[in-house]
Design an enzyme around this catalytic site. Structure first.
Site, PDB file in Angstrom:
ATOM      1  N   LYS A   1      -2.967  -2.081   7.072  1.00  0.00           N
ATOM      2  CA  LYS A   1      -3.046  -2.960   7.085  1.00  0.00           C
ATOM      3  C   LYS A   1      -4.033  -3.527   7.927  1.00  0.00           C
ATOM      4  O   LYS A   1      -5.591  -3.608   7.717  1.00  0.00           O
ATOM      5  CB  LYS A   1      -2.597  -4.184   6.318  1.00  0.00           C
ATOM      6  CG  LYS A   1      -1.810  -4.123   7.445  1.00  0.00           C
ATOM      7  CD  LYS A   1      -0.013  -4.766   6.700  1.00  0.00           C
ATOM      8  CE  LYS A   1       0.992  -5.025   8.341  1.00  0.00           C
ATOM      9  NZ  LYS A   1       1.728  -3.708   8.611  1.00  0.00           N
TER      10      LYS A   1
ATOM     11  N   HIS B   1      -3.265  -1.337  16.935  1.00  0.00           N
ATOM     12  CA  HIS B   1      -3.937  -2.214  16.354  1.00  0.00           C
ATOM     13  C   HIS B   1      -5.707  -2.024  17.098  1.00  0.00           C
ATOM     14  O   HIS B   1      -6.378  -2.566  16.019  1.00  0.00           O
ATOM     15  CB  HIS B   1      -3.779  -3.337  16.230  1.00  0.00           C
ATOM     16  CG  HIS B   1      -2.314  -3.628  15.955  1.00  0.00           C
ATOM     17  ND1 HIS B   1      -0.645  -3.164  15.824  1.00  0.00           N
ATOM     18  CD2 HIS B   1      -1.964  -3.873  14.300  1.00  0.00           C
ATOM     19  CE1 HIS B   1       0.014  -3.763  15.489  1.00  0.00           C
ATOM     20  NE2 HIS B   1      -0.682  -4.022  13.652  1.00  0.00           N
TER      21      HIS B   1
ATOM     22  N   HIS C   1       0.905  -1.514   0.275  1.00  0.00           N
ATOM     23  CA  HIS C   1      -0.129  -0.003  -0.752  1.00  0.00           C
ATOM     24  C   HIS C   1       0.940   1.439   0.076  1.00  0.00           C
ATOM     25  O   HIS C   1       2.365   1.259   0.037  1.00  0.00           O
ATOM     26  CB  HIS C   1      -1.258   0.595   1.215  1.00  0.00           C
ATOM     27  CG  HIS C   1      -0.470   0.031   2.154  1.00  0.00           C
ATOM     28  ND1 HIS C   1       0.768   0.928   2.863  1.00  0.00           N
ATOM     29  CD2 HIS C   1      -0.716  -1.152   3.586  1.00  0.00           C
ATOM     30  CE1 HIS C   1       0.716   1.035   3.991  1.00  0.00           C
ATOM     31  NE2 HIS C   1       0.062  -0.345   4.582  1.00  0.00           N
TER      32      HIS C   1
ATOM     33  N   HIS D   1       4.140   1.652   2.234  1.00  0.00           N
ATOM     34  CA  HIS D   1       5.368   0.411   1.966  1.00  0.00           C
ATOM     35  C   HIS D   1       5.938   1.508   0.134  1.00  0.00           C
ATOM     36  O   HIS D   1       6.980   1.441   0.495  1.00  0.00           O
ATOM     37  CB  HIS D   1       4.905  -1.301   1.028  1.00  0.00           C
ATOM     38  CG  HIS D   1       4.100  -1.884   2.385  1.00  0.00           C
ATOM     39  ND1 HIS D   1       2.941  -2.027   1.700  1.00  0.00           N
ATOM     40  CD2 HIS D   1       4.232  -2.397   3.419  1.00  0.00           C
ATOM     41  CE1 HIS D   1       2.119  -2.721   2.768  1.00  0.00           C
ATOM     42  NE2 HIS D   1       2.942  -2.312   3.387  1.00  0.00           N
TER      43      HIS D   1
ATOM     44  N   CYS E   1       0.808  -8.450  22.431  1.00  0.00           N
ATOM     45  CA  CYS E   1      -0.942  -7.489  21.298  1.00  0.00           C
ATOM     46  C   CYS E   1       0.277  -8.542  19.972  1.00  0.00           C
ATOM     47  O   CYS E   1       1.453  -8.484  19.254  1.00  0.00           O
ATOM     48  CB  CYS E   1      -0.222  -6.174  20.991  1.00  0.00           C
ATOM     49  SG  CYS E   1      -0.992  -5.875  19.139  1.00  0.00           S
TER      50      CYS E   1
ATOM     51  N   LYS F   1      -4.604   6.770   9.850  1.00  0.00           N
ATOM     52  CA  LYS F   1      -2.790   6.259   9.761  1.00  0.00           C
ATOM     53  C   LYS F   1      -4.001   4.935   8.832  1.00  0.00           C
ATOM     54  O   LYS F   1      -4.746   4.419   8.981  1.00  0.00           O
ATOM     55  CB  LYS F   1      -2.118   6.061  10.401  1.00  0.00           C
ATOM     56  CG  LYS F   1      -2.202   4.814  10.990  1.00  0.00           C
ATOM     57  CD  LYS F   1      -1.208   4.432  12.007  1.00  0.00           C
ATOM     58  CE  LYS F   1      -0.902   3.114  12.522  1.00  0.00           C
ATOM     59  NZ  LYS F   1      -0.301   2.435  12.869  1.00  0.00           N
TER      60      LYS F   1
ATOM     61  N   CYS G   1      -4.472  -2.153  22.280  1.00  0.00           N
ATOM     62  CA  CYS G   1      -3.405  -1.384  21.339  1.00  0.00           C
ATOM     63  C   CYS G   1      -3.783   0.216  20.757  1.00  0.00           C
ATOM     64  O   CYS G   1      -4.259  -0.431  19.772  1.00  0.00           O
ATOM     65  CB  CYS G   1      -2.837  -2.945  20.251  1.00  0.00           C
ATOM     66  SG  CYS G   1      -1.062  -1.946  19.390  1.00  0.00           S
TER      67      CYS G   1
ATOM     68  N   CYS H   1       1.356  -6.602  17.092  1.00  0.00           N
ATOM     69  CA  CYS H   1       2.852  -5.666  17.013  1.00  0.00           C
ATOM     70  C   CYS H   1       3.920  -6.746  17.322  1.00  0.00           C
ATOM     71  O   CYS H   1       5.160  -6.746  16.682  1.00  0.00           O
ATOM     72  CB  CYS H   1       2.919  -5.227  18.428  1.00  0.00           C
ATOM     73  SG  CYS H   1       1.523  -3.605  18.356  1.00  0.00           S
TER      74      CYS H   1
HETATM   75  N1  MSP Z   1       8.146  -6.272   9.114  1.00  0.00           N
HETATM   76  C1  MSP Z   1       8.059  -4.762  10.136  1.00  0.00           C
HETATM   77  C2  MSP Z   1       9.114  -4.590   9.643  1.00  0.00           C
HETATM   78  C3  MSP Z   1      10.750  -4.773  10.266  1.00  0.00           C
HETATM   79  S1  MSP Z   1      12.011  -4.592   9.292  1.00  0.00           S
HETATM   80  C4  MSP Z   1      13.143  -4.722  10.155  1.00  0.00           C
HETATM   81  C5  MSP Z   1       6.968  -4.173   9.484  1.00  0.00           C
HETATM   82  N2  MSP Z   1       6.083  -4.272   8.644  1.00  0.00           N
HETATM   83  S2  MSP Z   1       5.007  -3.030   7.993  1.00  0.00           S
HETATM   84  O1  MSP Z   1       4.700  -4.260   6.711  1.00  0.00           O
HETATM   85  O2  MSP Z   1       4.209  -3.233   8.810  1.00  0.00           O
HETATM   86  O3  MSP Z   1       5.586  -2.073   7.609  1.00  0.00           O
HETATM   87  C6  MSP Z   1       6.422  -1.333   7.194  1.00  0.00           C
HETATM   88  C7  MSP Z   1       6.262  -0.563   6.402  1.00  0.00           C
HETATM   89  O4  MSP Z   1       5.396   0.207   5.781  1.00  0.00           O
HETATM   90  C8  MSP Z   1       7.201   0.802   7.816  1.00  0.00           C
HETATM   91  O5  MSP Z   1       8.643   1.362   7.694  1.00  0.00           O
HETATM   92  C9  MSP Z   1       5.567   1.543   8.491  1.00  0.00           C
HETATM   93  O6  MSP Z   1       6.616   2.387   8.831  1.00  0.00           O
HETATM   94  C10 MSP Z   1       5.478   1.268   6.568  1.00  0.00           C
HETATM   95  N3  MSP Z   1       3.832   1.792   6.501  1.00  0.00           N
HETATM   96  C11 MSP Z   1       3.295   1.774   7.484  1.00  0.00           C
HETATM   97  N4  MSP Z   1       1.719   1.996   7.005  1.00  0.00           N
HETATM   98  C12 MSP Z   1       2.056   3.174   6.999  1.00  0.00           C
HETATM   99  C13 MSP Z   1       1.418   4.906   6.660  1.00  0.00           C
HETATM  100  N5  MSP Z   1       0.267   4.802   6.637  1.00  0.00           N
HETATM  101  N6  MSP Z   1       2.466   5.880   6.046  1.00  0.00           N
HETATM  102  C14 MSP Z   1       3.816   5.473   5.735  1.00  0.00           C
HETATM  103  N7  MSP Z   1       4.435   4.317   6.328  1.00  0.00           N
HETATM  104  C15 MSP Z   1       3.756   3.832   6.972  1.00  0.00           C
HETATM  105  O7  MSP Z   1       6.494  -3.531   9.950  1.00  0.00           O
END
Ligand code: MSP
Length: 519
Positions: A302, A147, A19, A22, A127, A299, A144, A130
């Site tokens: 997922k 979440h 999304h 990412h 959680c 925010k 949480c 998390c």
């Molecule tokens: N698996 C862990 C990271 C492990 S790194 C050793 C994780 N994964 S994640 O898929 O949930 O998120 C990955 C990245 O996407 C994080 O940097 C997170 O901050 C970013 N984002 C998820 N939602 C976001 C927004 N709405 N806006 C900006 N970035 C966000 O966390």
């Protein structure tokens, strides 16, 4: 030997489709890798997927399949998405990769042998979202914070990494290296976490009993347990460049730049430096922390289910336009809002009206008044000298902004050059000058100045909008890939050769109409 540059994205959980969040992190990393490559540095970009843990097991159970199958499906989805969008990563790492398991186990053993891991009973609120036990600060009204779901009460015997032993070293290191964590507000947040009042605790649970979770990397010193996800996940940054003894590790690790979102500051700002210190590895060069994309003031994540798919954006607007919006709109470190009307407004103002317009006017007039080839300029007057100086200033500014992680300012600066050149063209009005015997001689100089300004604009844009940049360069008759020269040389005024055949081409970025429902 040239300087090295190593950039990482977080590895993404395999329970959600790619999304906007990412995509932002990945696009920033891709932009940095491309920019540093153009500066002549040796670059490596790492991205991938974080596949172990309770969450994946939960999804696999719900779907009546295996965690391996779920992980593979999503890992492929992420990889295909980045491929389709032209992200130039050097390795796509999966935490289920065999070399990663070897590295994680060797690090666990090393930390265990050093007496930094202890075994004990723990009780707390956990959680699943998390993948960790929560502290009071992580919760709002018993739920949480991230979440919005109730944590579970759990009690378990587990292995703990005594990270607290490294806290005073870490606080001192951060104080002495003020830009290690940037922007500044996140450095202050990590320092606050390290203070005793924060209640963070000095012990990090790094295991799960197999009887409850057998989807993970086995502890080398106790086969009844698997490794807890953060310890496993963070180590990907080392595996990715060949820790401990491949030559890439020596080259790239000291040049590591992590890009992360603010929600994963604690694991990266606290757990990770302590782990590295425990194994005697140096810290990465910077921890670069960005804010969140909000949608309707919540925010996008997922867990909340409101996703913006980069593939859908690509189909609707073209990925370059979406990529431009992400990099231009968000002040790195702060939160930003996403909406389609905002995206459309940016596309129309910056890409269609400003950049697209300069490209089409310059090339149309080159076609009409210079037989379609880059003209030979006459002597520069004040107006041309101003454009040349602006281009040099903008190139220096872009360098400074990119190195300081201010992509939005770099793009603002580049668009300033485009704007200035459009105004210059307005003032020189070659469409009138060509018909005026007193001014007709000025036209080749005017058009050359616009073509040269566009060439430098395209070079400066190449890390941000790689396809658009290539397109502009090829319309100017320049087809060789940029990597063959260095950024510094390419931004020198006057490199564009007269006589190159130019191509008018269709509009680079057609104006987008605001959809009825958004008006
Ligand atoms: N698996 C862990 C990271 C492990 S790194 C050793 C994780 N994964 S994640 O898929 O949930 O998120 C990955 C990245 O996407 C994080 O940097 C997170 O901050 C970013 N984002 C998820 N939602 C976001 C927004 N709405 N806006 C900006 N970035 C966000 O966390």
């Amino acid at each position: 030997m040239s300087e090295a540059f190593y950039v990482t994205t977080p590895i993404y959980y395999v329970n959600a489709e790619p999304h906007i969040g990412h995509t932002y992190t990945t696009v920033v990393a891709d932009m940095l890798a491309r920019y540093h490559r153009l500066r002549g540095e040796q670059c490596f970009m790492l991205t991938g997927t974080d596949e172990h843990g309770d969450k994946i097991l939960e999804v696999a159970r719900e779907r009546g399949t295996t965690p391996e199958a779920v992980a593979t499906e999503y890992a492929q989805l992420f990889q295909q998405t980045w491929d389709q969008l032209g992200i130039q990563y050097d390795r796509f790492i999966r935490t289920t990769d065999p070399d990663h398991r070897v590295v994680v186990q060797s690090i666990l053993q090393k930390v265990y042998d050093a007496g930094e891991i202890e075994f004990k009973e723990y009780e707390g609120l956990y959680c699943v979202g998390c993948e960790r036990f929560l502290t009071d600060r992580d919760m709002v009204d018993g739920l949480c914070r991230d979440h919005e779901r109730a944590p579970e009460n759990r009690s378990e015997s587990n292995y703990f990494f005594k990270m607290g032993d490294h806290f005073s070293w870490l606080a001192e290191t951060i104080e002495n290296n003020p830009d290690f964590i940037r922007p500044e507000r996140y450095r202050n947040e990590v320092l606050a976490m390290l203070s005793e009042e924060s209640g963070l605790g000095g012990e990090l649970c790094i295991s799960r009993p197999k009887e409850r979770l057998d989807w993970g990397i086995e502890l080398p010193f106790d086969d009844r347990y698997v490794c807890y996800v953060w310890f496993d996940a963070l180590i990907n940054y080392l595996t990715g460049v060949g820790y401990p003894d491949q030559s890439e590790f020596e080259t790239f690790w000291p040049a590591a730049e992590h890009i992360i979102g603010k929600d994963i500051l604690k694991p990266h700002g606290v757990f990770w430096p302590c782990m590295l210190h425990a194994i005697g590895a140096p810290l990465p060069r910077h921890l670069n922390v960005h804010g969140f994309w909000n949608l309707d003031n919540r925010k996008v994540s997922k867990s909340l289910g409101n996703l913006i798919s980069p593939i859908a954006m690509d189909e609707r607007y073209g990925f370059e336009a979406f990529r431009y919006f992400l990099l231009r709109e968000m002040v790195f470190g702060q939160d930003s809002s996403f909406s389609e009307p905002l995206l459309i407004a940016r596309i129309n103002a910056d890409l269609a009206n400003n950049l697209g317009n300069l490209v089409s006017r310059t090339l149309n007039m080159t076609n009409r008044f210079a037989d379609g080839v880059v003209p030979t300029p006459g002597a520069q007057e004040e107006a041309e000298a101003v454009i040349e100086k602006t281009a040099a200033r903008v190139a220096a500014e872009v360098d400074e902004h990119v190195l300081s992680l201010r992509p939005q300012r770099a793009l603002e600066s580049i668009m300033g050059l485009v704007d200035e050149t459009n105004r210059y063209l307005e003032r020189r009005e070659p469409w009138k000058a060509a018909k005026d015997p007193d001014r007709a001689g000025q036209v080749p100089t005017t058009l050359y100045t616009c073509c040269e300004s566009l060439r430098i604009t395209a070079v400066l844009l190449s890390a941000f909008l790689p396809k658009t940049s290539q397109e502009i360069l090829s319309r100017l008759g320049l087809d060789s890939p940029l990597e063959e020269a260095s950024l510094h040389d390419l931004t020198r005024w006057g490199l564009l050769q007269s006589g190159l055949p130019t191509v008018k081409g269709p509009p680079l970025f057609p104006r987008v109409d605001v959809p009825e429902e958004s008006k």
